[in-house]
Motif scaffolding. Structure first.
Motif, PDB file in Angstrom:
ATOM      1  N   ALA A   1       0.827  -1.207   0.000  1.00  0.00           N
ATOM      2  CA  ALA A   1       0.000   0.000   0.000  1.00  0.00           C
ATOM      3  C   ALA A   1       0.862   1.258   0.000  1.00  0.00           C
ATOM      4  N   LEU A   2       1.987   1.214   0.678  1.00  0.00           N
ATOM      5  CA  LEU A   2       2.908   2.358   0.657  1.00  0.00           C
ATOM      6  C   LEU A   2       3.358   2.673  -0.762  1.00  0.00           C
ATOM      7  N   GLU A   3       3.424   1.651  -1.606  1.00  0.00           N
ATOM      8  CA  GLU A   3       3.842   1.824  -2.993  1.00  0.00           C
ATOM      9  C   GLU A   3       2.650   1.903  -3.951  1.00  0.00           C
ATOM     10  N   SER A   4       1.429   1.973  -3.400  1.00  0.00           N
ATOM     11  CA  SER A   4       0.196   2.088  -4.200  1.00  0.00           C
ATOM     12  C   SER A   4       0.049   0.960  -5.207  1.00  0.00           C
ATOM     13  N   VAL A   5       0.413  -0.261  -4.812  1.00  0.00           N
ATOM     14  CA  VAL A   5       0.394  -1.398  -5.728  1.00  0.00           C
ATOM     15  C   VAL A   5      -1.023  -1.864  -6.018  1.00  0.00           C
ATOM     16  N   LEU A   6      -1.879  -1.922  -4.987  1.00  0.00           N
ATOM     17  CA  LEU A   6      -3.208  -2.517  -5.118  1.00  0.00           C
ATOM     18  C   LEU A   6      -4.297  -1.452  -5.147  1.00  0.00           C
ATOM     19  N   ASP A   7      -5.387  -1.766  -5.851  1.00  0.00           N
ATOM     20  CA  ASP A   7      -6.530  -0.857  -5.872  1.00  0.00           C
ATOM     21  C   ASP A   7      -7.229  -0.804  -4.524  1.00  0.00           C
ATOM     22  N   VAL A   8      -7.384  -1.970  -3.920  1.00  0.00           N
ATOM     23  CA  VAL A   8      -8.090  -2.103  -2.640  1.00  0.00           C
ATOM     24  C   VAL A   8      -7.282  -3.065  -1.784  1.00  0.00           C
ATOM     25  N   SER A   9      -7.121  -2.746  -0.499  1.00  0.00           N
ATOM     26  CA  SER A   9      -6.307  -3.636   0.330  1.00  0.00           C
ATOM     27  C   SER A   9      -6.651  -3.516   1.806  1.00  0.00           C
ATOM     28  N   LYS A  10      -6.584  -4.649   2.483  1.00  0.00           N
ATOM     29  CA  LYS A  10      -6.573  -4.643   3.942  1.00  0.00           C
ATOM     30  C   LYS A  10      -5.240  -4.061   4.385  1.00  0.00           C
ATOM     31  N   VAL A  11      -5.285  -3.121   5.321  1.00  0.00           N
ATOM     32  CA  VAL A  11      -4.062  -2.539   5.866  1.00  0.00           C
ATOM     33  C   VAL A  11      -4.236  -2.355   7.362  1.00  0.00           C
ATOM     34  N   SER A  12      -3.121  -2.248   8.059  1.00  0.00           N
ATOM     35  CA  SER A  12      -3.162  -1.887   9.470  1.00  0.00           C
ATOM     36  C   SER A  12      -3.601  -0.428   9.594  1.00  0.00           C
ATOM     37  N   TYR A  13      -4.341  -0.115  10.668  1.00  0.00           N
ATOM     38  CA  TYR A  13      -4.728   1.279  10.868  1.00  0.00           C
ATOM     39  C   TYR A  13      -3.512   2.173  11.072  1.00  0.00           C
TER      40      TYR A  13
ATOM     41  N   LEU B   1     -10.468   5.197   3.632  1.00  0.00           N
ATOM     42  CA  LEU B   1     -10.945   4.033   4.381  1.00  0.00           C
ATOM     43  C   LEU B   1     -12.379   3.696   3.983  1.00  0.00           C
ATOM     44  N   LEU B   2     -12.616   2.419   3.679  1.00  0.00           N
ATOM     45  CA  LEU B   2     -13.985   1.952   3.467  1.00  0.00           C
ATOM     46  C   LEU B   2     -14.615   1.607   4.812  1.00  0.00           C
ATOM     47  N   ARG B   3     -15.933   1.727   4.879  1.00  0.00           N
ATOM     48  CA  ARG B   3     -16.621   1.513   6.148  1.00  0.00           C
ATOM     49  C   ARG B   3     -16.915   0.044   6.430  1.00  0.00           C
ATOM     50  N   SER B   4     -16.560  -0.847   5.528  1.00  0.00           N
ATOM     51  CA  SER B   4     -16.855  -2.274   5.706  1.00  0.00           C
ATOM     52  C   SER B   4     -15.596  -3.105   5.544  1.00  0.00           C
ATOM     53  N   GLY B   5     -15.626  -4.319   6.121  1.00  0.00           N
ATOM     54  CA  GLY B   5     -14.570  -5.296   5.910  1.00  0.00           C
ATOM     55  C   GLY B   5     -13.424  -5.283   6.892  1.00  0.00           C
ATOM     56  N   GLY B   6     -13.421  -4.360   7.840  1.00  0.00           N
ATOM     57  CA  GLY B   6     -12.281  -4.212   8.728  1.00  0.00           C
ATOM     58  C   GLY B   6     -12.370  -5.057   9.990  1.00  0.00           C
ATOM     59  N   ALA B   7     -11.306  -4.927  10.788  1.00  0.00           N
ATOM     60  CA  ALA B   7     -11.224  -5.617  12.080  1.00  0.00           C
ATOM     61  C   ALA B   7     -11.122  -4.558  13.170  1.00  0.00           C
ATOM     62  N   LEU B   8     -12.172  -4.462  13.962  1.00  0.00           N
ATOM     63  CA  LEU B   8     -12.250  -3.480  15.034  1.00  0.00           C
ATOM     64  C   LEU B   8     -13.200  -4.051  16.087  1.00  0.00           C
ATOM     65  N   GLY B   9     -12.808  -4.014  17.332  1.00  0.00           N
ATOM     66  CA  GLY B   9     -13.696  -4.581  18.334  1.00  0.00           C
ATOM     67  C   GLY B   9     -13.128  -4.479  19.730  1.00  0.00           C
TER      68      GLY B   9
ATOM     69  N   GLY C   1      -7.336  -3.320  11.810  1.00  0.00           N
ATOM     70  CA  GLY C   1      -7.075  -3.197  10.376  1.00  0.00           C
ATOM     71  C   GLY C   1      -8.331  -2.807   9.631  1.00  0.00           C
ATOM     72  N   GLY C   2      -8.171  -2.063   8.567  1.00  0.00           N
ATOM     73  CA  GLY C   2      -9.307  -1.633   7.767  1.00  0.00           C
ATOM     74  C   GLY C   2      -9.036  -1.845   6.286  1.00  0.00           C
ATOM     75  N   ILE C   3     -10.044  -1.576   5.475  1.00  0.00           N
ATOM     76  CA  ILE C   3      -9.931  -1.733   4.025  1.00  0.00           C
ATOM     77  C   ILE C   3      -9.710  -0.357   3.392  1.00  0.00           C
ATOM     78  N   ALA C   4      -8.560  -0.210   2.757  1.00  0.00           N
ATOM     79  CA  ALA C   4      -8.219   1.039   2.083  1.00  0.00           C
ATOM     80  C   ALA C   4      -8.445   0.873   0.585  1.00  0.00           C
ATOM     81  N   ALA C   5      -8.964   1.915  -0.049  1.00  0.00           N
ATOM     82  CA  ALA C   5      -9.209   1.893  -1.496  1.00  0.00           C
ATOM     83  C   ALA C   5      -8.685   3.185  -2.101  1.00  0.00           C
ATOM     84  N   LYS C   6      -8.191   3.106  -3.320  1.00  0.00           N
ATOM     85  CA  LYS C   6      -7.606   4.268  -3.969  1.00  0.00           C
ATOM     86  C   LYS C   6      -8.660   5.350  -4.227  1.00  0.00           C
ATOM     87  N   ARG C   7      -8.336   6.564  -3.842  1.00  0.00           N
ATOM     88  CA  ARG C   7      -9.230   7.690  -4.076  1.00  0.00           C
ATOM     89  C   ARG C   7      -9.501   7.877  -5.564  1.00  0.00           C
ATOM     90  N   SER C   8      -8.521   7.523  -6.396  1.00  0.00           N
ATOM     91  CA  SER C   8      -8.639   7.731  -7.842  1.00  0.00           C
ATOM     92  C   SER C   8      -9.734   6.882  -8.478  1.00  0.00           C
TER      93      SER C   8
END
Length: 289
Positions: free
Chosen positions: A59-71, A83-91, A193-200
């Motif tokens: 993700a630091l290198e913008s390789v993937l369109d959508v990715s699970k990442v650490s917060y 950050l997408l509002r679904s798919g993450g790990a929080l609790g 962790g959450g799901i990050a998606a490219k703004r583009s």
């Protein structure tokens, strides 16, 4: 008949997006329906299954369109991702654990070497927020940390994922639950962790992704047996009991929808990390508006 066939032939295939997540049972449970077309958000996916720190670095290198990442990592990539509002790990009750060979006072770890499951993991961030005096770190794949603590290579280690359920088999003791510390300190659940998606990708695509991942979570809860082969294919060394415990710990209502409580927890964590100089300050919107 010919007209119908022509319409189908002329129909453009759904765009393909690259999607990264871990092989851990919680992620394969969440994404099974989306990957295998049981829910449809207008995209097809080329999945990439990697450990969380590898995904962070991608993700630091913008390789993937959508990715699970650490917060923790999210704070470093907000220029290009949101950050997408679904798919993450929080609790609650699911935070990283600090383990050692004996009953060690957490304050006694200053000046000693501690193993972390990656520079950009939320586990690393939480430990640094807990005690800024801890500075001697070694970064190891998460599944190697317990052995390193057990053989004395490090004084302690921060463990995540299924290691929470197996560390006692290495003769280790829990020194600190960083999730409990965070909850006691802030009153908020712990964002892992959450799901990050490219703004583009644009707002319409991002909203469809957000909705589709939420529907994939709902489908998994409604049809848990259908995800089992995919889960087992990527967790062959885990028993069914550990897989189920893993899913039960990390997949919950916050995985369906972050909600106002989840969003507040994420903003607080990132705000504290920025105040401590661990992540840069940011101006970009965190979520789709």
């Amino acid at each position: 008949m010919n007209a119908v066939m022509t319409d189908k032939q002329d129909q453009e295939p759904s765009p393909i997006l690259s999607l990264g997540f871990s092989p851990c049972p919680n992620d394969t449970f969440i994404f099974d329906a989306l990957i295998h077309g049981r829910v449809d958000c207008g995209f097809r996916f080329r999945e990439r299954l990697e450990d969380v720190e590898t995904l962070n670095r991608m993700a630091l290198e913008s390789v993937l369109d959508v990715s699970k990442v650490s917060y923790h990592l999210l704070g470093h990539i907000l220029k290009d991702y949101l950050l997408l509002r679904s798919g993450g790990a929080l609790g609650r009750g699911c935070g990283p654990l600090v383990v050692a060979r004996g009953n060690v006072d957490p304050g006694a770890l200053a000046g000693k070497r501690v193993a972390l499951p990656g520079r950009y993991t939320t586990a690393a961030l939480l430990l640094r927020l807990f005690n800024p005096a801890l500075t001697d770190f070694v970064y190891l794949p998460f599944h190697e940390i317990m052995a390193a603590v057990a053989d004395g290579s490090v004084a302690a280690g921060v463990i995540i994922h299924e290691s929470r359920f197996t560390y006692q088999g290495y003769g280790l003791h829990k020194v600190l639950d960083l999730g409990e510390w965070w909850e006691r300190e802030t009153g908020h659940p712990i964002p892992l962790g959450g799901i990050a998606a490219k703004r583009s990708l644009g707002r319409d695509a991002l909203l469809r992704l957000e909705r589709g991942i939420g529907e994939s979570v709902d489908y998994a809860f409604g049809h848990p047996g259908e995800a089992r082969p995919y889960i087992r294919a990527h967790s062959q060394e885990m028993s069914d009991e550990v897989c189920d415990a893993h899913i039960g710990l990390y997949v919950n209502d916050f995985s369906r929808e972050l909600g106002s409580g989840g969003e507040a927890a994420v903003r607080l964590l990132l705000g504290r990390a920025a105040a401590a100089g661990i992540i840069p300050p940011w101006q970009e919107p965190l979520l789709i508006s």
